[in-house]
Write an enzyme that holds these catalytic residues in place. Structure first.
Site, PDB file in Angstrom:
ATOM      1  N   ASP A   1       9.352   2.825  -0.375  1.00 52.40           N
ATOM      2  CA  ASP A   1       8.319   3.475   0.420  1.00 52.40           C
ATOM      3  C   ASP A   1       8.592   3.127   1.877  1.00 52.40           C
ATOM      4  O   ASP A   1       8.242   2.043   2.356  1.00 52.40           O
ATOM      5  CB  ASP A   1       6.942   2.989  -0.032  1.00 52.40           C
ATOM      6  CG  ASP A   1       5.823   3.628   0.786  1.00 52.40           C
ATOM      7  OD1 ASP A   1       6.137   4.297   1.804  1.00 52.40           O
ATOM      8  OD2 ASP A   1       4.658   3.448   0.416  1.00 52.40           O
TER       9      ASP A   1
ATOM     10  N   TYR B   1       0.862  -1.179   0.000  1.00 50.95           N
ATOM     11  CA  TYR B   1       0.000   0.000   0.000  1.00 50.95           C
ATOM     12  C   TYR B   1       0.896   1.226   0.000  1.00 50.95           C
ATOM     13  O   TYR B   1       1.810   1.335   0.820  1.00 50.95           O
ATOM     14  CB  TYR B   1      -0.885  -0.009   1.253  1.00 50.95           C
ATOM     15  CG  TYR B   1      -1.826   1.164   1.366  1.00 50.95           C
ATOM     16  CD1 TYR B   1      -2.947   1.260   0.545  1.00 50.95           C
ATOM     17  CD2 TYR B   1      -1.613   2.165   2.307  1.00 50.95           C
ATOM     18  CE1 TYR B   1      -3.825   2.332   0.653  1.00 50.95           C
ATOM     19  CE2 TYR B   1      -2.487   3.238   2.418  1.00 50.95           C
ATOM     20  CZ  TYR B   1      -3.589   3.319   1.593  1.00 50.95           C
ATOM     21  OH  TYR B   1      -4.452   4.376   1.705  1.00 50.95           O
TER      22      TYR B   1
ATOM     23  N   LYS C   1       4.688   9.310   8.831  1.00 53.66           N
ATOM     24  CA  LYS C   1       4.482   8.752  10.170  1.00 53.66           C
ATOM     25  C   LYS C   1       5.495   9.277  11.201  1.00 53.66           C
ATOM     26  O   LYS C   1       5.321  10.361  11.726  1.00 53.66           O
ATOM     27  CB  LYS C   1       4.458   7.221  10.095  1.00 53.66           C
ATOM     28  CG  LYS C   1       3.295   6.726   9.180  1.00 53.66           C
ATOM     29  CD  LYS C   1       2.951   5.308   9.406  1.00 53.66           C
ATOM     30  CE  LYS C   1       2.003   4.746   8.362  1.00 53.66           C
ATOM     31  NZ  LYS C   1       0.593   4.995   8.619  1.00 53.66           N
TER      32      LYS C   1
HETATM   33  N1  HOZ Z   1      -3.595   3.198   6.156  1.00 50.92           N
HETATM   34  C1  HOZ Z   1      -3.411   3.095   7.572  1.00 50.92           C
HETATM   35  C2  HOZ Z   1      -2.785   1.835   7.968  1.00 50.92           C
HETATM   36  N2  HOZ Z   1      -1.801   1.287   7.159  1.00 50.92           N
HETATM   37  C3  HOZ Z   1      -4.692   3.222   8.324  1.00 50.92           C
HETATM   38  C4  HOZ Z   1      -5.011   4.610   8.545  1.00 50.92           C
HETATM   39  C5  HOZ Z   1      -6.205   4.855   9.489  1.00 50.92           C
HETATM   40  O1  HOZ Z   1      -7.255   4.234   9.356  1.00 50.92           O
HETATM   41  O2  HOZ Z   1      -6.067   5.722  10.300  1.00 50.92           O
END
Ligand code: HOZ
Length: 426
Positions: free
Chosen positions: A240, A145, A268
């Site tokens: 990434d 992702y 992050k």
């Molecule tokens: N895409 C996030 C985890 N890989 C989740 C983000 C969220 O729901 O806060």
């Protein structure tokens, strides 16, 4: 356990917010909860929901809170910036501080541009790669992702997997036709793809440790092959490291595995809990970005002072001697506690540095083809059991457990005992 306030807040949120949430996985549908938990506050490695229930946290806001909440060095600097002004849309000295820390930690990043999210970072990195090579195709891996920009919503991980969505309406066939897909860790597939289409490939983007289909480490030779093929075919290698950056080593996965990309995306942890992303890499590639070059990328809130200072303070703490040895040891204890607690049950625990996933299936789990064998119903039961025992885990089998440096011995004991009770009763 009483979740009445969360349930009531969810009803209210549904009136104004699609699905009552601002990001899909947190809706907790992946673990069959009728509503998400609404979080009221957090301190150290503990969070409290709106009903006052307290949990030991293993989500860490999906990665950023590696120091836990309320770290004095972060809070103190944030307070000072609040008084000085929170957004100017103009350069500040704070941006230089964070950029310098990133460039020092990750030597392949010679220049870095700040953005507001991981999605922006990956989207921009691909634009740079396409601009620099004059090519259109990108290679991505099933289950990885890279945020929600159009080109990446092809066999994507995270919420797309969790909710079993057929990728996304609104993304044109033309856009995803430029995205070439392979299974993670498929070295032979990589060789074959580059042999066939190498001249068309602008970049290969990969999570050097997959974290959005659960944690899947790179197999020996996988990252090295990606590096070699990108060099051979003049394609750009993009790591990434939005999740792995400052989590699996001070210098990220590229330091840990000794494979150096051309471009890196971050997010992050570098925002210390405020919204931030960044992309950077080799000087000649980054010099194509406006205003130096003609590849356009911009943002009013990019380099936001609050985000910069939270990130810089967080990296400042992480740069202290012994921090990553401590994180490794702590995460290894989380892992061994889980291993002891599951007994003979057929689960697979994958861990790299401060991130891990317990898959409810036999191993090895080396790709999405393996990860999709996991018993997600069993994971949902486990998740609910852990909540009831005061442990907050990612509400999806296909996310990572994020170890925070604020976890205490008592926290680890609570997680291990609750896990042991679950498997003993199963
Ligand atoms: N895409 C996030 C985890 N890989 C989740 C983000 C969220 O729901 O806060």
């Amino acid at each position: 356990m009483n979740f009445e306030t969360s349930a009531r807040l969810f009803e209210e949120a549904l009136r104004y917010i699609p699905g009552g949430v601002n990001s899909p996985v947190r809706a907790m549908k992946g673990v069959g909860m009728p509503h998400p938990l609404f979080i009221a506050r957090a301190r150290g490695a503990h969070v409290w929901d709106a009903d006052g229930n307290e949990y030991v946290d293993f989500v860490s806001s999906w990665g950023p809170m590696i120091l836990g909440w309320g770290h004095p060095q972060v809070v103190q600097r944030l307070r000072a910036v609040l008084d000085d002004g929170t957004s100017f849309g103009a350069p500040t000295a704070l941006e230089i501080e964070l950029a310098r820390l990133i460039c020092e930690a990750v030597p392949s990043i010679e220049l870095v541009r700040m953005v507001n999210s991981g999605t922006e970072a990956t989207m921009s990195a691909v634009r740079v790669a396409r601009g620099a090579t004059g090519r259109e195709k990108i290679v991505k891996f099933v289950g990885c992702y890279h945020g929600h920009s159009d080109a990446f919503l092809a066999a994507a991980g995270s919420g797309v997997l969790t909710l079993s969505l057929p990728d996304s309406p609104g993304v044109t066939r033309g856009t995803t036709a430029d995205t070439l897909l392979l299974e993670y860790n498929d070295v032979a597939g990589l060789e074959a793809l580059f042999e066939e289409r190498g001249e068309e490939i602008a970049c290969l983007i990969v999570e050097p440790v997959a974290g959005n289909m659960g944690v899947v480490p790179p197999a020996p030779g996988f990252l090295e092959t990606a590096r070699r093929l990108c060099t051979e075919y003049d394609a750009v290698l993009v790591f990434d490291e939005v999740i792995t950056g400052f989590r699996v080593a001070w210098g990220g996965a590229q330091e840990r595995f000794g494979v150096i990309p051309d471009l890196t995306t971050l997010g992050k942890i570098i925002g210390g809990g405020l919204p931030v992303g960044a992309f950077g890499g080799r000087r000649e590639l980054m010099e194509t970005v406006a205003p130096l070059g003609s590849t356009y990328q911009a943002g009013t809130l990019a380099g936001n002072p609050l985000a910069m200072v939270a990130g810089a303070a967080t990296l400042g703490v992480l740069s202290e001697p012994g921090v990553y040895e401590g994180l490794e040891a702590l995460a290894a204890r989380v892992e061994s506690g889980l291993r002891a607690a599951v007994g003979e049950t057929a689960v697979t625990i994958n861990r790299v540095g401060g991130m891990l996933t317990m898959f409810f299936c036999e191993g090895p789990v080396a790709s999405w083809a393996d990860a999709k064998r996991a018993d997600t119903t069993a994971y949902a039961r486990y998740h609910r059991h852990m909540l009831e025992h005061g442990v907050y885990l990612a509400p999806s089998q296909y996310e990572a457990t994020m170890v925070s440096l604020a976890l205490t011995d008592d926290d680890l004991r609570r997680a291990q005992e609750a896990t042991a009770a679950f498997f003993a009763a199963a």
